[in-house]
Motif scaffolding. Structure first.
Motif, PDB file in Angstrom:
ATOM      1  N   HIS A 252       0.832  -1.211   0.000  1.00 44.73           N
ATOM      2  CA  HIS A 252       0.000   0.000   0.000  1.00 44.73           C
ATOM      3  C   HIS A 252       0.861   1.253   0.000  1.00 44.73           C
ATOM      4  O   HIS A 252       0.550   2.223  -0.687  1.00 44.73           O
ATOM      5  CB  HIS A 252      -0.973  -0.020   1.184  1.00 44.73           C
ATOM      6  CG  HIS A 252      -2.079  -1.021   0.959  1.00 44.73           C
ATOM      7  ND1 HIS A 252      -2.972  -0.896  -0.079  1.00 44.73           N
ATOM      8  CD2 HIS A 252      -2.384  -2.166   1.599  1.00 44.73           C
ATOM      9  CE1 HIS A 252      -3.802  -1.929  -0.066  1.00 44.73           C
ATOM     10  NE2 HIS A 252      -3.461  -2.726   0.939  1.00 44.73           N
ATOM     11  N   ASP A 253       1.975   1.221   0.723  1.00 42.67           N
ATOM     12  CA  ASP A 253       2.872   2.386   0.724  1.00 42.67           C
ATOM     13  C   ASP A 253       3.563   2.557  -0.620  1.00 42.67           C
ATOM     14  O   ASP A 253       3.773   3.679  -1.078  1.00 42.67           O
ATOM     15  CB  ASP A 253       3.917   2.256   1.847  1.00 42.67           C
ATOM     16  CG  ASP A 253       3.478   2.969   3.112  1.00 42.67           C
ATOM     17  OD1 ASP A 253       2.839   4.032   2.990  1.00 42.67           O
ATOM     18  OD2 ASP A 253       3.750   2.458   4.209  1.00 42.67           O
ATOM     19  N   LEU A 254       3.939   1.436  -1.249  1.00 49.14           N
ATOM     20  CA  LEU A 254       4.577   1.523  -2.574  1.00 49.14           C
ATOM     21  C   LEU A 254       3.598   2.140  -3.579  1.00 49.14           C
ATOM     22  O   LEU A 254       3.989   2.920  -4.449  1.00 49.14           O
ATOM     23  CB  LEU A 254       5.028   0.138  -3.050  1.00 49.14           C
ATOM     24  CG  LEU A 254       6.241  -0.460  -2.322  1.00 49.14           C
ATOM     25  CD1 LEU A 254       6.430  -1.941  -2.677  1.00 49.14           C
ATOM     26  CD2 LEU A 254       7.528   0.302  -2.663  1.00 49.14           C
ATOM     27  N   THR A 255       2.327   1.821  -3.443  1.00 50.58           N
ATOM     28  CA  THR A 255       1.315   2.372  -4.358  1.00 50.58           C
ATOM     29  C   THR A 255       1.071   3.854  -4.045  1.00 50.58           C
ATOM     30  O   THR A 255       0.923   4.673  -4.946  1.00 50.58           O
ATOM     31  CB  THR A 255      -0.006   1.586  -4.221  1.00 50.58           C
ATOM     32  OG1 THR A 255       0.305   0.195  -4.272  1.00 50.58           O
ATOM     33  CG2 THR A 255      -0.984   1.926  -5.321  1.00 50.58           C
ATOM     34  N   ARG A 256       1.059   4.180  -2.761  1.00 49.46           N
ATOM     35  CA  ARG A 256       0.812   5.570  -2.337  1.00 49.46           C
ATOM     36  C   ARG A 256       1.839   6.547  -2.932  1.00 49.46           C
ATOM     37  O   ARG A 256       1.496   7.672  -3.271  1.00 49.46           O
ATOM     38  CB  ARG A 256       0.837   5.622  -0.794  1.00 49.46           C
ATOM     39  CG  ARG A 256       0.631   6.994  -0.194  1.00 49.46           C
ATOM     40  CD  ARG A 256       0.726   6.961   1.322  1.00 49.46           C
ATOM     41  NE  ARG A 256       1.973   6.433   1.842  1.00 49.46           N
ATOM     42  CZ  ARG A 256       3.131   7.086   1.882  1.00 49.46           C
ATOM     43  NH1 ARG A 256       3.200   8.323   1.432  1.00 49.46           N
ATOM     44  NH2 ARG A 256       4.212   6.520   2.381  1.00 49.46           N
TER      45      ARG A 256
END
Ligand SMILES: C[S@@+](CC[C@H](N)C(=O)[O-])C[C@H]1O[C@@H](n2cnc3c(N)ncnc32)[C@H](O)[C@@H]1O
Length: 295
Positions: free
Chosen positions: A241-245
């Motif tokens: 989720h952080d990589l996508t954010r």
């Protein structure tokens, strides 16, 4: 030279008494030889609880025969093997075998203490100097090559203006992006030793415009056209989720470090509820890497 006493099959309840006895006999260190198993996508393997222990006992000077016999008589069910080991500077030994090589066409990796060989291209932009130190990212590992290959193929197509390399190691992948014309490059790593090596390596390659901040992924507030992450799959899953954010809408992501055995399960889990889709998968040996797009 140091001496190693391998002790196999010690009863678990005898561990503390055995360790104290070894130190009394002059041991410099005692370590348990743990058995591990990695069952699923988690990064941390589980320790297997075996009924008996295998131990390694280290001596700087050869222990007398009496000392070993004394231990054997106290622990008759265990097997003892004594070996003399050479003290080696492993990094120096390893450096002797590390030669320039074509890393990912057209880039060559050149050990920092050597000059490019005649077969390497003349263009200095294609030479990546590496002094490995303690960090991962010498270009010898399949996962680095997979990520590099995906970056090299994708950059001329989507021409990203900014790159975030998560788990940068020596900074090798951010460096390729810079050399291919990406103006804004940031590399982050949770390991302070990797960040130190990356800064040194980037200086050696005249690439100090690549920023290596002391930040974790969750502290990154900006967004990037291309996000790169070559980290073992279990960690990638926890970071998804952080990589996508930190990826811009329509941005691209290069992932590597995925074991082939769990490839399909991994990508399915990774993209779930993120708005990402896998557009290309490649593999080498037991490793898989992929290019993804934020739709
Ligand atoms: C397989 S190495 C890749 C190094 C280099 N990018 C390459 O491709 O050769 C993975 C790196 O990720 C770092 N790492 C592991 N977990 C991380 C996390 N949660 N955030 C940032 N870096 C991480 C490790 O310290 C290590 O340097």
């Amino acid at each position: 030279m140091y001496f190693q006493l391998k002790v196999l099959g010690l009863a678990r309840k005898e561990e503390d008494a055995f360790t104290s006895a070894c130190f009394e006999l002059g041991a410099a260190g005692v370590a348990e030889d743990l058995k591990f198993v990695q069952k699923d996508l988690r990064y941390d393997p589980d320790v297997v609880e075996t009924p008996t222990l295998d131990m390694n006992v280290y001596f700087t000077e050869a222990p007398g025969e009496d000392a070993v016999l004394q231990l054997q008589s106290h622990y008759p069910q265990a097997r003892f093997e004594m070996t003399a080991e050479e003290n080696k500077d492993w990094l120096e030994e390893w450096k002797k075998g590390f030669k320039p090589f074509l890393f990912a066409h057209p880039f060559w990796v050149i050990p920092a203490w050597l000059t490019p060989p005649a077969e390497a291209p003349q263009d200095k932009n294609l030479h990546i100097y590496v002094e490995p130190g303690m960090a991962f990212g010498t270009g010898t590992h399949e996962t680095t090559r997979l990520a590099a290959q995906l970056i090299i193929e994708e950059l001329p197509r989507s021409k990203p203006q900014s790159v975030l390399d998560v788990g940068t190691g020596t900074g090798i992948l951010a460096l390729i992006a810079l050399r291919m014309g990406v103006p804004t490059n940031v590399g982050i790593d949770i390991d302070p030793e990797a960040r130190r090596t990356a800064r040194e390596n980037l200086e050696r390659n005249h690439a100090t415009q690549i920023e290596i901040p002391d930040k974790n992924l969750e502290d990154i507030t900006g967004t990037y056209d291309l996000v790169i992450a070559n980290i073992i799959d279990g960690v990638l899953t926890t970071l998804r989720h952080d990589l996508t954010r930190v990826l811009k809408p329509k941005g691209k992501m290069v992932l590597s470090g995925v074991l082939m055995d769990r490839e399909s399960e991994f990508y399915e889990t990774f993209v779930k509820d993120t708005g990402l889709r896998v557009i290309k998968k490649i593999s080498e040996g037991e490793w898989s890497g992929a290019l993804l797009e934020r739709v």
